[in-house]
Write an enzyme that holds these catalytic residues in place. Structure first.
Site, mmCIF file in Angstrom:
data_model
loop_
_atom_site.group_PDB
_atom_site.id
_atom_site.type_symbol
_atom_site.label_atom_id
_atom_site.label_comp_id
_atom_site.label_asym_id
_atom_site.label_seq_id
_atom_site.Cartn_x
_atom_site.Cartn_y
_atom_site.Cartn_z
ATOM 1 C CD GLU A 89 37.930 39.598 38.898
ATOM 2 O OE1 GLU A 89 37.299 39.804 37.850
ATOM 3 O OE2 GLU A 89 37.986 40.414 39.817
ATOM 4 C CD GLU A 101 40.613 44.840 36.581
ATOM 5 O OE1 GLU A 101 40.833 43.614 36.673
ATOM 6 O OE2 GLU A 101 39.484 45.344 36.526
HETATM 7 ZN ZN ZN Z 1 36.788 41.859 38.731
#
Ligand code: ZN
Length: 1188
Positions: A897, A1076
């Site tokens: 990520e 996120e």
């Molecule tokens: Zn993550």
């Protein structure tokens, strides 16, 4: 599936309808006309009268929009018809006219009666209809209504099985073959009935045993050839549906292959492609072919990662112990789906997983209140936590050694007075007593920036390191100086040339593997493709743009991956002698200093030298070296062209049909010592991934311009393939290459919804455009024919892999290009940025960089403290300084990520900025930041895990100090803070999200969890502050990429050991979040329709800071331990909205189940297509509810 079906049985078999009245009752007053007719019908004893009533009924029911049929059904009409049918069948001979009319009526009402199938079975009508059909195969007039009725019977799975037992399947085959264009209506109905019958696995088995697969294929070919005007698409479709249902069982798939089904359907589909109206046929054919494509294992010796890291200990029963105890051959794949044919669950195998996902969805909400209530019992004695005091010098700082200037002072303080360089002696002056929240005054404070033990700690300490990050750049070393280049063949030269940049560390490594101590090797000057090697000189000389790959580091001991002792250099066919000097090529380094103030190529290389990777990489990827400047143009979400996925799948199927066209040439393979393998003849692309964060395990040239790529599993694991980052060179201009990453694991991907891969061209970079750009066409993501056994998958669901395919035509000859899943951000990049952050320090900024601990891989995990210097040394100012609320931030626990790091970069730069907002923010809070929780995972190109093969964000409940040091010590910092009553005001862990758009937050709310789980009884008693909603609400107002609608505050069981939940529950931080960020793009706000780039991500990081400032203003500043009620006043959340809004509940924190149905027939215009998937509609509904 079982669950769903059983529920249906329940509904159909046992639900109680109003009892059907007897004839007498119906004749009584108040009965409707329909009741009267039905009573007459029931009581009628002669054929002619019955027929007359049936005529009337037929007339009646033919009018209107079906309301009368509903009344008929509700009054028990169906049951009466079955009664008459049974009675009539006992006459000999039965009246054909009566049979005809009864079936006509039944065909009309059947579809409207939910319990039609059950009523038919219980009354014994199935047998009657079947024998009627059997005896009247030539009587079309009677046959048609009977088949209609049979079709309705068969849609009930239990009936289908019963009909199978009385040879209903064989009977239908008598009707549908041989090929004839007579009675096509009849044929269509018979095919529909047969298709329904074949949904039963026992019936499918019966069809296989009877040799009917070949019959169906041959009939399909007949119709395909003869239906030139496409008038009988429904019949052709009907045949395919039968094949589709038969091939749900393993034997059916085998029979299909044996009957040459692949070639037949492939050829017919190819011929159908140009006619758009034939799409339903192409799509169903494609579905069948994909299902029947023989499953294969990945072309790897083992699925375990190509790299292995020796852990200090391997917990028994843990994932790593399991991984290495797999029996041999565990990777072998058998087509073991549907072996259990006894279970008549008749699942659609393609959609098993989705079903489970959906089922889990409701299951995952935490309903155990004990697990939702705070658990603040301090498990660890304070004595043990006391060592963490050293990371909180600011809480006891008295600044007596400083010359402080107020923020308004223009006279800037010399850097030496900043805290980071404060000497111990300066501290020793008389302390001023300042009230502080800390319970005990610190004694013997370690120097925050003590240098020198960067290399001293070996092994894996369980105590936090007191050393600080070594941030001062080492004396400059020209990283790419050709003078350091020596050929590997000459061993003496090697040793001579190895000039250790970093003393002890290098020497130690030399001892470990003396043979690999090559300083730097290069290819010979001119390769076959004429490329020349890299050289960096003081000034660009000319426009020569031959780029040499790889870019190697000087002075680092190197080890080529997979080499059983062999060093790299022997791989490239570099036999020719090449001494320094020669005609060194010129590499122009793009001048990005102005555009990228925090980037410095030389410094980057210095940082790489201190980064420890498991494969001991010695190369640097150009993009990380040059840096990335966010492009000025916008990058819209890629529009998906019609038929892309289908054409890709057909190309895949052609491999099976025309195996001779396939090259199958391995061009890159980490499992083979002298990788890369290709002796370059200009026929193949060259690949490389052996640099920090690189991930590519194998490349196979499938066709001339098509490559299958296999990703490496996370270290000490055999899965988590998603992140990729690799280099490609040797490309030709003017051709389109197709790349297939064939071992993806997620069941769906944003690559199906507009996301493109990232590419970095070195030619572009040296032409002044050093940037990652979204690229690739014909992108799609679909399930392929590679699979793994469920043992190899660790008992996980999901046996199949998925292909990400994209096409690419390169614009430059002799280019070196890089492809990545997302904008790379290496650990060395982080260290470089942190070092450059020091340059942004002003006298007003308090910035301290500590080393939190050493990672398993021997890297230093940085910890930052940022706040404002106190205004003066006065007690008041120092009191204010020490008592600022803390904000605790972390990022990149998941290496794949990378967007989280870009957001973090934005946060850090904002915090170090000169704006008044930044100054106010620093004055308001003390920031504690762990910018990279998983450096080892990042360095080694992992997607999800650390070196322990585990997801670190599932270890927060009980982190192991040896195996999860960064989590253990970060949690300890928080426990320490909780203990001294200084728990942070906000905790936020930055993540990236692969399956949703926008940026959003997950938080924790007791009430919302209880609401979602429908334990309504207790919810009214719960007291909860709504303060957790404030920050995301502010973000949704100020940050364009942020979406409140996608945010969720539900605590899930599967998340009980994540940072967010543990910090909320154990540390007692109400505002504990995961933020996120999408990897793809936005579907709302200013960036709607665009893919996300580093500029937007960094902006998000900055906006997060601004939101914190607004939060401070909203909650007031009287005392950060009290007074939260203000939140509630400012942002009132009506409880109802919350509980009824499904968007507040999203399943997984990190990778929620993506509810979009897998896109097998994405391009289908198939109006009569039955949903391939029972869940399709439901999924669509859910989809509408979720933001994506
Ligand atoms: Zn993550």
């Amino acid at each position: 599936m079982e669950y769903r079906y059983s529920r249906r049985y329940y509904r159909s078999e046992f639900s109680v309808d109003p009892p059907e009245k007897s004839g007498r009752e119906i004749m009584s007053k108040g009965s409707s006309g329909m009741e009267v007719i039905l009573a007459s019908l029931e009581n009628c004893r002669d054929v002619q009268t019955t027929l007359n009533i049936l005529y009337i009924l037929t007339e009646l029911l033919s009018v209107g929009r079906g309301h009368r049929v509903e009344v008929f059904v509700s009054k028990g009409g169906t049951g009466i018809l079955f009664q008459i049918l049974i009675a009539a069948s006992k006459e000999s001979p039965p009246s054909m006219e009566l049979m005809l009319h009864l079936h006509s009526l039944l065909a009309k009402v059947g579809p409207k009666d939910r319990r039609f199938g059950m009523k038919a079975r219980l009354s014994g009508a199935l047998n009657v209809t079947v024998s009627l059909i059997r005896q009247n195969l030539q009587n079309t007039k009677l046959l048609l209504p009977c088949l209609h009725v049979l079709r309705v019977y068969s849609s009930n799975l239990v009936n289908a099985m019963s009909l199978g037992k009385i040879e209903g399947v064989e009977l239908m085959f008598k009707i549908i073959g041989p090929y004839s264009k007579k009675n096509t209506t009849l044929l269509k109905v018979a095919l529909d009935a047969l298709g329904a019958l074949l949904k039963s696995k026992t019936n499918a088995r019966r069809a296989v045993d009877g040799g009917y697969v070949a019959v169906l294929l041959s009939l399909y070919q007949d119709w395909h050839r003869n239906d030139t005007r496409c008038r009988h698409i429904l019949i052709r479709k009907g045949l395919l549906v039968c094949l589709r249902n038969i091939t749900n069982i393993k034997l059916g798939r085998k029979a299909f292959i044996d009957a040459d089904g692949m070639r037949i359907l492939h050829n017919s589909s190819t011929e159908c492609l140009p006619v758009r109206t034939l799409d339903p046929l192409v799509n169903t054919s494609s579905l069948i072919m994909r299902k029947c494509f023989p499953k294969n294992r990945l072309p790897l010796p083992t699925m375990k990662s190509a790299f292995q890291f020796q852990l200090p200990h391997i917990p028994a029963g843990g994932p790593v112990a399991q991984l290495y105890s797999h029996p041999p051959g565990v990777d072998d794949v058998v087509d073991d789906s549907d072996d259990n044919e006894e279970a008549e669950a008749d699942t659609d195998t393609e959609n098993d997983e989705d079903e489970k996902d959906n089922y889990m969805l409701n299951d995952d909400i935490e309903t155990d209140l004990n697990k939702l209530y705070p658990k603040r019992s301090l498990c660890r004695p304070f004595e043990e936590l006391k060592v963490y005091e050293r990371f909180f010098l600011e809480l006891s700082e008295d600044f007596q050694g400083y010359t402080l200037k107020g923020p308004k002072s223009t006279n800037s303080m010399p850097l030496s007075a900043s805290p980071s360089s404060l000497s111990a002696s300066a501290r020793s002056s008389r302390p001023v007593t300042v009230p502080t929240a800390q319970t005990q005054p610190p004694n013997d404070i370690p120097t925050p920036r003590s240098q020198g033990d960067c290399n001293s700690t070996k092994g894996h300490e369980t105590r936090p390191s007191s050393s600080a990050l070594k941030l001062t750049p080492s004396p400059p070393v020209t990283p790419l100086d050709l003078d350091n280049i020596h050929l590997s063949k000459d061993k003496d030269k090697k040793e001579e040339a190895s000039s250790p940049p970093d003393g002890d560390k290098v020497i130690e490594k030399e001892l470990v593997s003396p043979f690999e101590c090559v300083s730097l090797e290069e290819k010979e000057d001119l390769n076959a493709d004429g490329s020349e090697r890299v050289r960096r000189e003081g000034s660009p000389i000319n426009a020569t743009r031959h780029i040499q790959s790889p870019l190697l580091l000087g002075g680092i001991p190197t080890l080529r991956v997979g080499s059983g002792g062999s060093n790299f250099g022997s791989d490239c066919g570099s036999e020719g002698a090449d001494e320094e000097g020669g005609e060194g090529a010129v590499l122009e380094v793009p001048d990005t200093a102005r555009l990228l103030p925090l980037h410095n190529p030389d410094l980057y290389v210095e940082m790489v030298k201190e980064t420890c990777s498991v494969p001991r990489y010695a190369e640097v990827a150009y993009p990380d070296y040059f840096g990335h400047v966010a492009p000025t143009f916008k990058e819209p979400l890629l529009e998906r062209l019609y038929g892309v996925q289908r054409s890709k799948i057909f190309q895949d199927i052609e491999r099976l049909i025309h195996p001779n066209d396939i090259l199958d040439k391995v061009v890159y393979d980490l499992d083979i010592p002298n990788c890369p393998l290709v002796k370059d003849e200009g026929e193949s692309l060259k690949f490389n991934s052996q640099f920090e964060s690189g991930n590519l395990r194998k490349a196979i040239q499938a066709r001339k311009y098509e490559y299958d790529l296999v990703l490496n599993a996370d270290i000490n694991s055999n899965h988590y393939h998603q992140w990729f980052y690799f280099e490609v060179s040797g490309m030709r201009v003017g051709v389109t290459y197709r790349f297939n990453i064939i071992n993806c694991e997620k069941s769906n991907s944003q690559f199906n919804y507009g996301m493109q891969v990232l590419m970095y061209s070195v030619q572009e970079a040296i032409s002044g455009r050093p940037c990652w750009v979204r690229t690739g066409t014909d992108i799609c993501y679909y399930k392929n024919y590679f699979a793994r056994s469920s043992i190899a998958a660790g008992g996980q669901k999901g046996k199949s892999y998925y292909t990400l395919t994209f096409s690419m035509s390169f614009s430059h000859k002799d280019d070196v290009c890089y492809f990545a899943y997302h904008y790379p951000y290496t650990f060395s990049t982080l260290k470089m940025h942190l070092s450059k952050l020091e340059d942004l320090r002003t006298p007003q900024i308090y910035l301290r960089q500590d080393v939190l601990c050493e990672t398993l891989g021997g890297n230093h995990c940085p910890l930052l403290t940022i706040t404002a210097m106190p205004e003066s040394k006065s007690s008041n100012h120092i009191y204010q300084f020490r008592n600022r609320p803390l904000i605790f931030l972390s990022a990149r626990v998941h290496p794949g990520e990378t967007n989280a790091s870009w957001v973090m970069k934005g946060t850090l730069e904002f915090l170090m900025g000169t704006s008044t907002l930044a100054a106010s923010l620093r004055e308001a809070y003390i920031f504690k930041i762990v910018p990279m929780l998983n450096p080892d995972g990042v360095i080694n190109g992992n997607h999800r895990c650390s070196l322990s093969g585990e997801d670190l964000n599932r270890q927060w409940q009980n982190p192991n100090p040896e195996l999860h040091p960064t989590i253990y010590h970060t949690k300890s910092l928080l426990q320490y803070l909780a203990h001294i009553q200084r728990a942070p005001l906000v905790f936020c862990d930055y993540h990236g999200h692969s399956r949703k758009k926008n940026v959003f937050m997950y938080g924790c709310s007791l009430k919302e969890t209880v609401w979602q789980s429908n334990i309504s009884a207790t919810s009214s008693d719960l007291q909860e502050d709504l303060g957790y909603r404030t920050l995301p609400k502010i973000l949704s107002e100020i940050a364009p990429a942020f979406s409140m609608a996608s945010s969720s505050f539900v605590v899930e069981r599967s998340k009980e050991s994540t940072a967010r939940v543990v910090v909320w529950r154990e540390i007692g931080v109400q505002r504990s979040y995961t933020m996120e960020s999408t990897l793809c793009g936005c579907d709302q706000g200013k960036y709607k329709g665009f893919q996300i780039g580093t500029r937007e991500l960094e902006e998000m990081g900055a906006q997060f800071c601004v939101a914190l400032l607004r939060l401070k203003r909203l909650i007031g500043f009287r005392n950060h331990q009290h007074g939260w009620d203000l939140d509630n006043d400012v942002i009132a959340i009506p409880a109802k909205t919350v509980s009824s809004s499904p968007s507040t509940y999203v399943m997984e924190e990190d990778e929620p189940s993506f509810l979009e149905a897998i896109d097998y027939s994405a391009e289908s215009n198939d109006e009569d297509a039955e949903p391939e998937n029972e869940l399709a509609d439901e999924a669509q509904e859910n989809l509408d509810q979720l933001s994506d």
